[in-house]
Design a protein around this motif. Structure first.
Motif, PDB file in Angstrom:
ATOM      1  N   ARG A   1     -26.681  28.249  -1.131  1.00 59.94           N
ATOM      2  CA  ARG A   1     -27.566  27.242  -1.563  1.00 59.94           C
ATOM      3  C   ARG A   1     -28.840  28.371  -1.805  1.00 59.94           C
ATOM      4  NH1 ARG A   1     -28.437  23.455   2.579  1.00 59.94           N
ATOM      5  NH2 ARG A   1     -29.859  22.288   1.385  1.00 59.94           N
ATOM      6  N   LEU A   2     -29.990  27.838  -2.226  1.00 59.24           N
ATOM      7  CA  LEU A   2     -30.855  28.706  -2.461  1.00 59.24           C
ATOM      8  C   LEU A   2     -31.697  29.057  -1.281  1.00 59.24           C
ATOM      9  CD1 LEU A   2     -32.312  26.436  -5.371  1.00 59.24           C
ATOM     10  CD2 LEU A   2     -31.893  28.874  -5.548  1.00 59.24           C
ATOM     11  N   LEU A   3     -31.495  28.339  -0.059  1.00 61.04           N
ATOM     12  CA  LEU A   3     -32.002  28.294   1.199  1.00 61.04           C
ATOM     13  C   LEU A   3     -31.114  27.889   1.992  1.00 61.04           C
ATOM     14  CD1 LEU A   3     -35.670  27.744   0.887  1.00 61.04           C
ATOM     15  CD2 LEU A   3     -34.817  30.032   1.115  1.00 61.04           C
ATOM     16  N   ASN A   4     -30.661  28.355   3.234  1.00 62.20           N
ATOM     17  CA  ASN A   4     -29.559  27.809   4.127  1.00 62.20           C
ATOM     18  C   ASN A   4     -29.931  27.375   5.326  1.00 62.20           C
ATOM     19  OD1 ASN A   4     -27.516  28.712   2.111  1.00 62.20           O
ATOM     20  ND2 ASN A   4     -28.512  30.677   2.497  1.00 62.20           N
TER      21      ASN A   4
ATOM     22  N   GLY B   1     -30.605  37.504   9.089  1.00 62.43           N
ATOM     23  CA  GLY B   1     -31.487  37.764   8.038  1.00 62.43           C
ATOM     24  C   GLY B   1     -31.095  36.745   6.834  1.00 62.43           C
ATOM     25  N   ASP B   2     -30.387  35.753   7.198  1.00 69.46           N
ATOM     26  CA  ASP B   2     -30.110  34.786   6.109  1.00 69.46           C
ATOM     27  C   ASP B   2     -31.417  33.988   5.681  1.00 69.46           C
ATOM     28  OD1 ASP B   2     -28.645  33.045   4.356  1.00 69.46           O
ATOM     29  OD2 ASP B   2     -26.950  32.760   6.006  1.00 69.46           O
ATOM     30  N   ASP B   3     -31.510  33.480   4.514  1.00 72.80           N
ATOM     31  CA  ASP B   3     -32.741  32.880   3.855  1.00 72.80           C
ATOM     32  C   ASP B   3     -33.173  31.469   4.446  1.00 72.80           C
ATOM     33  OD1 ASP B   3     -32.606  35.344   2.400  1.00 72.80           O
ATOM     34  OD2 ASP B   3     -31.386  34.604   0.986  1.00 72.80           O
ATOM     35  N   ILE B   4     -33.914  31.159   4.922  1.00 67.16           N
ATOM     36  CA  ILE B   4     -34.206  29.826   5.469  1.00 67.16           C
ATOM     37  C   ILE B   4     -35.544  29.278   5.235  1.00 67.16           C
ATOM     38  CG2 ILE B   4     -32.688  30.199   7.659  1.00 67.16           C
ATOM     39  CD1 ILE B   4     -35.156  30.620   9.085  1.00 67.16           C
ATOM     40  N   ALA B   5     -36.273  30.138   4.606  1.00 61.51           N
ATOM     41  CA  ALA B   5     -37.497  29.325   3.716  1.00 61.51           C
ATOM     42  C   ALA B   5     -38.188  30.354   3.114  1.00 61.51           C
ATOM     43  CB  ALA B   5     -38.552  29.075   5.035  1.00 61.51           C
ATOM     44  N   ALA B   6     -39.202  29.895   2.264  1.00 65.80           N
ATOM     45  CA  ALA B   6     -39.918  30.902   1.315  1.00 65.80           C
ATOM     46  C   ALA B   6     -41.496  30.505   1.248  1.00 65.80           C
ATOM     47  CB  ALA B   6     -39.043  30.937   0.105  1.00 65.80           C
ATOM     48  N   VAL B   7     -42.241  31.459   1.076  1.00 62.96           N
ATOM     49  CA  VAL B   7     -43.685  31.248   1.031  1.00 62.96           C
ATOM     50  C   VAL B   7     -44.195  31.860  -0.628  1.00 62.96           C
ATOM     51  CG1 VAL B   7     -46.059  31.754   1.617  1.00 62.96           C
ATOM     52  CG2 VAL B   7     -44.155  31.507   3.439  1.00 62.96           C
ATOM     53  N   VAL B   8     -44.795  31.060  -1.317  1.00 68.83           N
ATOM     54  CA  VAL B   8     -45.576  31.530  -2.233  1.00 68.83           C
ATOM     55  C   VAL B   8     -47.158  31.382  -2.003  1.00 68.83           C
ATOM     56  CG1 VAL B   8     -45.799  30.902  -4.838  1.00 68.83           C
ATOM     57  CG2 VAL B   8     -43.672  30.155  -3.765  1.00 68.83           C
TER      58      VAL B   8
ATOM     59  N   LEU C   1     -33.648  31.815  -6.489  1.00 69.54           N
ATOM     60  CA  LEU C   1     -34.727  31.473  -5.538  1.00 69.54           C
ATOM     61  C   LEU C   1     -36.092  31.659  -6.276  1.00 69.54           C
ATOM     62  CD1 LEU C   1     -35.637  30.329  -2.839  1.00 69.54           C
ATOM     63  CD2 LEU C   1     -35.689  32.470  -2.149  1.00 69.54           C
ATOM     64  N   ASN C   2     -36.169  32.618  -6.952  1.00 71.40           N
ATOM     65  CA  ASN C   2     -37.470  32.977  -7.515  1.00 71.40           C
ATOM     66  C   ASN C   2     -37.935  32.016  -8.665  1.00 71.40           C
ATOM     67  OD1 ASN C   2     -38.586  36.279  -9.134  1.00 71.40           O
ATOM     68  ND2 ASN C   2     -39.608  34.400  -8.716  1.00 71.40           N
ATOM     69  N   ALA C   3     -36.811  31.757  -9.492  1.00 66.44           N
ATOM     70  CA  ALA C   3     -36.808  30.810 -10.430  1.00 66.44           C
ATOM     71  C   ALA C   3     -37.392  29.381 -10.061  1.00 66.44           C
ATOM     72  CB  ALA C   3     -35.607  30.810 -11.400  1.00 66.44           C
TER      73      ALA C   3
ATOM     74  N   CYS D   1     -35.369  25.411   3.947  1.00 66.13           N
ATOM     75  CA  CYS D   1     -33.966  25.075   3.849  1.00 66.13           C
ATOM     76  C   CYS D   1     -33.590  23.450   3.694  1.00 66.13           C
ATOM     77  CB  CYS D   1     -32.936  25.764   4.605  1.00 66.13           C
ATOM     78  SG  CYS D   1     -33.719  25.551   6.621  1.00 66.13           S
ATOM     79  N   PHE D   2     -34.643  22.800   4.164  1.00 67.79           N
ATOM     80  CA  PHE D   2     -34.387  21.424   3.928  1.00 67.79           C
ATOM     81  C   PHE D   2     -35.131  20.775   3.001  1.00 67.79           C
ATOM     82  CE2 PHE D   2     -34.710  22.512   8.611  1.00 67.79           C
ATOM     83  CZ  PHE D   2     -33.741  22.051   9.002  1.00 67.79           C
ATOM     84  N   ASP D   3     -35.589  21.597   1.844  1.00 67.80           N
ATOM     85  CA  ASP D   3     -36.323  21.204   0.564  1.00 67.80           C
ATOM     86  C   ASP D   3     -35.319  21.571  -0.655  1.00 67.80           C
ATOM     87  OD1 ASP D   3     -38.269  20.482   2.299  1.00 67.80           O
ATOM     88  OD2 ASP D   3     -39.233  22.512   2.126  1.00 67.80           O
ATOM     89  N   VAL D   4     -34.331  22.117  -0.455  1.00 71.78           N
ATOM     90  CA  VAL D   4     -33.644  22.684  -1.565  1.00 71.78           C
ATOM     91  C   VAL D   4     -32.483  21.863  -1.856  1.00 71.78           C
ATOM     92  CG1 VAL D   4     -34.390  25.069  -1.003  1.00 71.78           C
ATOM     93  CG2 VAL D   4     -32.062  24.291  -0.280  1.00 71.78           C
ATOM     94  N   PRO D   5     -31.952  22.076  -3.404  1.00 72.46           N
ATOM     95  CA  PRO D   5     -30.759  21.030  -3.687  1.00 72.46           C
ATOM     96  C   PRO D   5     -29.663  21.543  -2.923  1.00 72.46           C
ATOM     97  CG  PRO D   5     -31.908  22.372  -5.813  1.00 72.46           C
ATOM     98  CD  PRO D   5     -32.296  22.687  -4.538  1.00 72.46           C
ATOM     99  N   SER D   6     -28.838  20.428  -2.561  1.00 72.24           N
ATOM    100  CA  SER D   6     -27.520  20.489  -1.845  1.00 72.24           C
ATOM    101  C   SER D   6     -26.482  21.282  -2.380  1.00 72.24           C
ATOM    102  CB  SER D   6     -26.976  19.295  -1.232  1.00 72.24           C
ATOM    103  OG  SER D   6     -26.819  18.299  -2.437  1.00 72.24           O
TER     104      SER D   6
END
Lengths: 761, 761
Positions: free
Chosen positions: B94-97, B104-111, B258-260, B66-71
């Motif tokens: 935001r994409l991550l919060n 269950g809020d979205d805070i990070a994502a792994v690819v 987020l996927n995009a 959540c620290f890496d996404v646009p504000s």
């Protein structure tokens, strides 16, 4: 402004990064694999096929033989259909054949879970043949008694006889002042050698047959597959992704009908059919080998009075485009030079037991131009005329109107092309300098000119369509039926649309994939027609699209539409050029305005009832090592008049590719067969396609005429550059050595032989 | 004739045989897999995230926090965009919060290269939180002091206050003759439970972002993804294959942005993001839990004089559709019944730290109808009025015109619906027979009525488009922007096109997949709008297409267009009905005629500035086992007036599915949370979605009015059937036991409690 700029290809990034999706990239992981069993005789019948052992191979799903396919025949040539049966292509193929017409004919197919299983199964199929002596040349075939006709309904194996006469030839030849010249020339069978082989996959969706294929002609393929399967055209859907070259081979419907049939045989499951390189060489299409006899009556001052051409084209096993190609060749003969009194042509296209001749870049013109330009050189030298002045004295003039086709030469830069070429190659110094050389290493300069039509009107239908759709951000989708086959069509169409609408190029997103369910109709990529005919569709549709944008802008701005224009993605006051509203802002209104929301799109089709003539010339300077029989290209240039160039950089690239094809045609490429009709070199190692190491620097120049019939002043370019290279080299070799090589390719092998005969070595 | 016939679904074969391709079926074998890290607190902030350990997992390609996404923030509701910022959806995501708003809020994502690696990595990510006490109810949230506001710009956590007043409520209540009734009702949070989870995959093509997604709203999604990424809308392309249900959840843009974004983070490579069932329950959207207070002043004769509604909607963590839903609910309250003097509404949509409420079949009306129809029943029984007569006495009449929206009731079959329902359930015998029962097993009949709008006009834009393309065999491709989401849209659109053109249904091939690059524009599947609004686009386009076919036929046949018509795929003489030319023959001419070839297509868009009202009723007969607190549905029927039915069989199927959704809503479904806001039953086992074993026989009947505003006399049907089931069962239970259950769901647990309280057991 966008037309005329050398913008980067719209697909450059995808293709350079390897991301562009080609047919095989799109094939589902679960697809079954099909492989075809080819005959090991060139002429005869399949008496029986045993598949029991093959069926036992693990992973084999289905085996179909020539005894299991429908009995009706279908045509494969990529021509528009005709409602007049006499103008329809020859339907002489079945999906698999019991009557074998060439070495490699399709007699059975295996569908398996993977390629290994399919290949194993192929090897276990036992075939019993009844074999005949194959007929390999037109002469053999026309007078054959040893074997039954190759096609029952052509007893003398003649597919087609094409002829014409202008003036009275028999009268003309009575003229006592004529000096007569005769020559015999022959050209070899070559193959397109596109990088991507013929490949497709097919599956059923909601009882319809979907075929994804590497093709130049998706809409025509849809019709042919339906004819082959015996279903309504609408029951077939063809999808064409990016393709890795076609050069005319993919202007034929190749294995897609069989692919579709095999999918039906396994309940509509997805089946992939990809040819090996060997199969591409032997089982797809080739450039016709043509034997040409020329006879010309000339006055001492170099005026041509009368001409005659006789041609024999080796069609191979099936009709495909055959009949059209030699008739195009004699038309080309009629076009490039004019004569005082009469010209006569007599051409035969003859079935033989060799691979099938079809469409290939130039469509008969490279063959006839090799003969014609060799012949013209021989006449000039014999009469001690300047070979260039002699040509220009007799060449087609601006305003020429064809007496049969009615098509007109609307623009000609031939003279300027020749002048540019002469200057580049330093003709005035070198041509005299290289006369009468001696010694083991000799040099020569040579040249050849050509003319070329644009599209197929009036011989066949010319129609095309385009669609433009406004996006929510004010950019537009451009959807074409015309196909990108590596030549840059997507880029030039995008430039045309941007130009006509008033958009910057980045605001045009072209839909590269053709899908016959939704893509506008177009007959496809062939005859150098797309920038001309499909370009007309882009122009018409873009104008309609612009009109709709302006009319919506007029509503928003409450001003008369006539005072508005579009420039750089802005609606402007057509007089002051002030921006009144940007396209992004207009688009948001068009989609979301609560008073008047309107989805702005435009789609239209054109029928082109015109044609025009392109010109060009090749100049070559060579060095020949007599002892080695080796020709070295010291310098070579093609200069073209293709009208206005939509994208000069892409045009140059077209010429480069086509010239290298001409070099292979002149010096090394030839498909060889043994006495039984078995191909001897159907692979890239033995076939001798020139590699980049074999290719000299290729110079290119243009003379930009503005053709009044072209949508943007443009005319044909895709095919022509391949045409004049071979005669230019042949004529340079003639100057260097005094030896006339009238048979292509001019290989070291042939050179040494001829030099020995003539005592040079 | 095709409209009105129960033809088989056009996609039946593909779906029954498992061949229909859904998003995951189309995902390339090489796709990377993305997984989302969800917060384990419901309210607070992410202080830090450690990913070092996770990055070491083999196969992990990229981790974004959540620290890496646009504000910048973006909206997710599937509404048409507005050029007026005050009418745009709330951009609160935001994409991550870093600011966590629900468990269950979205805070990070792994690819990662595969799901296993991605899941492993998730477990190794360490998160440090600053946690607050979560606010779980509107009341808590509105008066919170313990925690900062859930959204900074909503200090009192109130997303929206919706109200209206017709007449003078304060005056009206002064009427001395009024008998007053008050009731409090509340409905639970439920989830859509579509079979196919939220799933998408994204990749870059030629610098544009391509997203293939299971969505109801491809064109809107294109806009939202572009807003989330901060790129022009045209730089995004959304493709929508067959989808496995949506019910409104996929009328929101879920994880596609987020996927995009993740695809961009790995250089545009293809990345797939598929949610687990647990994630679908917790992290997508839900039906709002709404608390409703009703107050009604009635005359002794049953005439309603004045009414008031107060509603509190629990929005959960993000705005989504929230504000629109409770305002739709109070509009529904205004519509179904009328009153002599005044009606007043006061509704609040309040942020809480729970999963986000969004669009779900009925859009606020199931909640308000449960309250309203329970309340009406209570009043009738208290006043000893016949509950049906009482309802009909006050129900909306034909011709009603809404004072705020201006929309009109153009057709009403409500009375006939109720009569059919009464007859089916034997109301006249059973309603009296079941009064005042005793004993451990008791029976009851109950009912509820509803009204429902069609589409969103005039609250929001209504626009749609369609395209028709003639095939070479005379059949046609129908291309819609409107989406098939399982409801049968493709089939009814095909029927409409066949009907209007004069084709048989088999000659219409619908393109089921929407691709925003080429599909006509449409806002998508919601508000039961498509057969109404998109149906208008089909009708307009089909008429245009027919006109073009007739004009080409007139050219061919050399007769006036006005004397021609189309019937069963034949151009006929409109008077004698003789066939003049078949469509296949006409199509071949249109494509290949050398004099006049024309590619016949039609495309048009409509803006719908109208709306109309559907009606219906549910009658239920139940048996209740007091000791077990078990309700058994003995018989149940929905009777609907949805205007003309395009396909009665499909309409019936719509009602079946929707009724079972109503049964779950009434009796078993509820998302539960602990005191910390952690979901307790986010899976199909514990959530208690009714299975086919739980579902009684469902009777369906219709009253077919012809609505003058509908393209084919039709009006809304998709959502309504879910609405009246819960109140019908609640009212039947009231009759059986005398106990009023005013809180959903009516579970055995609640029943036993209340029976004990009231001494029944």
């Amino acid at each position: 402004m966008s037309v005329g700029e050398s913008v980067k290809r719209v697909d450059a990034y995808e293709k350079v990064t390897g991301r562009a999706k080609y047919t095989d990239d799109l094939c589902p992981r679960t697809a079954l694999v099909a492989k075809v069993l080819h005959s090991t005789i060139a002429s005869g019948y399949v008496k029986s096929i045993e598949i029991e052992e093959a069926l036992k191979v693990k992973g084999v799903v289905k085996i179909v033989t020539c005894f299991d396919v429908p009995s009706h025949t279908f045509p494969t040539a990529g021509h528009p259909w005709s409602t007049d049966s006499s103008h329809q292509d020859v339907a002489d193929r079945r999906l698999l054949n019991t009557h074998i017409r060439y070495y490699g004919d399709d007699i059975a197919a295996v569908v398996a879970e993977d390629e290994v299983a399919a290949s194993r199964a192929l090897r276990l199929i036992k075939v019993e043949y009844e074999a005949f002596t194959p007929l390999l040349t037109p002469n053999e075939a026309m007078h054959a008694t040893s074997a039954p006709p190759i096609h029952e309904n052509y007893p003398d194996n003649i597919l087609c006889h094409s002829d014409f006469e202008i003036g009275h030839y028999e009268e003309a030849i009575k003229d006592p002042d004529l000096i007569w010249f005769e020559g015999e020339y022959d050209t070899q069978m070559v193959q397109h050698c596109h990088i991507e082989p013929a490949v497709s996959f097919a599956y059923e969706d909601n009882h319809r047959m979907i075929v994804v294929s590497s093709t130049q002609i998706p809409h025509i393929m849809r019709r042919v597959i339906a004819q082959a399967l015996g279903v309504p055209f609408g029951q077939v859907r063809v999808i064409k992704p990016y393709i890795g070259g076609g050069f005319g081979n993919k202007q034929d419907v190749l294995y897609e009908p069989l692919n579709a049939f095999l999918s039906k045989q396994v309940g509509g499951k997805c089946v992939k059919l990809e040819l090996s390189r060997e199969e591409v060489f032997t089982c797809t299409r080739t450039r016709h080998s043509v034997q040409i006899k020329l006879k010309t009556g000339v006055r001492a001052d170099g005026r041509i009075v009368t001409r005659k051409i006789e041609a024999l084209a080796n069609q191979g096993a099936y009709a495909s485009h055959g009949h059209a190609i030699v008739s195009n060749a004699i038309t080309g003969f009629r076009h490039i030079y004019q004569q005082e009194k009469a010209v006569k042509a007599d051409a035969y296209t003859v079935f033989t037991n060799l691979p099938c001749g079809g469409a290939m870049r130039g469509y008969g013109i490279p063959q006839v131009t090799f003969a014609c330009e060799s012949h013209m050189q021989d006449i000039a030298e014999a009469l001690h005329l300047d070979p260039i002045a002699f040509r220009m004295q007799n060449a087609m003039q601006l305003g020429y109107k064809d007496p049969f086709l009615g098509i007109t030469c609307y623009s000609s830069g031939l003279k300027e092309c020749v002048e540019k070429g002469m200057e580049y190659i330093h003709w005035h110094e070198k041509y005299p300098a290289y006369q009468d050389q001696t010694g083991p290493i000799r040099k020569g300069v040579g040249m050849g000119i050509f003319s070329y039509k644009t599209g197929v009107y009036p011989i066949s239908l010319e129609t095309a369509s385009a669609r433009l759709v406004l996006n929510q951000d004010g950019s537009a989708q451009l959807q074409m039926g015309a196909t990108e086959i590596g030549q840059g069509a997507d880029t030039v169409f995008s430039q045309m649309a941007a130009e006509t609408i008033g958009f910057t190029l980045d605001q045009i997103h072209i839909v590269s994939t053709q899908d016959t369910d939704i893509s506008p109709f177009d007959t496809g990529a062939y005859a150098s027609r797309q920038t001309y005919v499909s370009g007309m569709a882009v122009k018409k549709t873009a104008a309609l699209f612009k009109e709709r944008l302006l009319s919506y802008a007029a509503y928003l701005l409450k001003v008369p539409e006539s005072t508005l224009d579009i420039q750089n993605n802005e609606i402007i006051n057509s007089v002051t050029k002030d921006c009144l509203i940007t396209l992004p802002a207009l688009a948001l209104e068009a989609f979301y305005n609560l008073d008047y929301a309107s989805h702005i799109t435009a789609e239209s089709s054109v029928q082109c009832k015109n044609n025009t003539i392109s010109f060009g010339v090749c100049f070559a300077e060579i060095e020949v090592d007599l002892a080695l029989g080796r020709i070295k290209i010291l310098d070579i240039i093609n200069v073209h008049d293709s009208g206005v160039l939509i994208n000069p950089q892409l045009a140059k690239a077209q010429v480069h590719g086509s010239m290298s094809m001409g070099l292979g045609y002149a010096l090394s490429e030839q498909l060889l067969f043994d006495a039984k009709g078995k191909p001897l070199n159907p692979n890239l190692l033995d076939y001798k396609l020139p590699t980049s190491m074999d290719t000299p620097d290729l110079a290119v120049d243009f003379v930009e005429t503005v053709d009044p019939s072209g949508p943007y002043g443009n005319k044909s370019l895709g095919e022509p550059p391949a045409i004049p290279v071979a005669p230019a080299i042949r004529n340079a070799l003639l100057q260097a050595t005094g030896i006339a090589f009238n048979s292509l390719p001019i290989t070291p092998h042939k050179i040494i032989e001829k030099f020995k005969e003539n005592g040079l070595i």
